[in-house]
Write a protein that holds these residues in place. Sequence first.
Motif, PDB file in Angstrom:
ATOM      1  N   ALA A   1      56.225  30.500  36.553  1.00  0.00           N
ATOM      2  CA  ALA A   1      56.647  31.175  37.535  1.00  0.00           C
ATOM      3  C   ALA A   1      56.664  32.555  38.046  1.00  0.00           C
ATOM      4  O   ALA A   1      57.241  33.306  37.869  1.00  0.00           O
TER       5      ALA A   1
ATOM      6  N   ARG B   1      56.641  32.747  43.256  1.00  0.00           N
ATOM      7  CA  ARG B   1      58.957  33.108  43.415  1.00  0.00           C
ATOM      8  C   ARG B   1      59.139  32.446  44.978  1.00  0.00           C
ATOM      9  O   ARG B   1      60.018  31.956  45.389  1.00  0.00           O
TER      10      ARG B   1
ATOM     11  N   THR C   1      61.359  29.833  45.650  1.00  0.00           N
ATOM     12  CA  THR C   1      62.780  30.277  47.137  1.00  0.00           C
ATOM     13  C   THR C   1      62.955  29.350  48.209  1.00  0.00           C
ATOM     14  O   THR C   1      64.014  29.036  48.203  1.00  0.00           O
TER      15      THR C   1
ATOM     16  N   ALA D   1      65.936  33.985  43.663  1.00  0.00           N
ATOM     17  CA  ALA D   1      65.613  34.699  42.435  1.00  0.00           C
ATOM     18  C   ALA D   1      65.794  36.314  41.255  1.00  0.00           C
ATOM     19  O   ALA D   1      66.859  37.373  42.714  1.00  0.00           O
TER      20      ALA D   1
ATOM     21  N   MET E   1      58.945  39.150  37.026  1.00  0.00           N
ATOM     22  CA  MET E   1      58.273  38.412  37.355  1.00  0.00           C
ATOM     23  C   MET E   1      56.877  37.625  36.397  1.00  0.00           C
ATOM     24  O   MET E   1      56.327  39.207  36.899  1.00  0.00           O
TER      25      MET E   1
END
Length: 61
Positions: A2, A7, A11, A23, A29
């Motif tokens: 991830a 991300r 999403t 997120a 991240m």
Amino acid sequence: MAFADHRCGATETTAAHGFRAFAPAGVAMPDQYDPQSGQLWTTSRLLYPPTGLLGRLALLK
């Protein structure tokens, strides 16, 4: 996996299939790639985007 680079696509693809996707705000991240990874496309930032994009396109059909 991830990564920060993953991300947005994760999403967007999830939302395109009717789920609420987000997120968490304020959660950093990981943004480092592993040059020793057994998956070639996850070894560098240059190799990941084309593979990630192709995977997302296949899911949006």
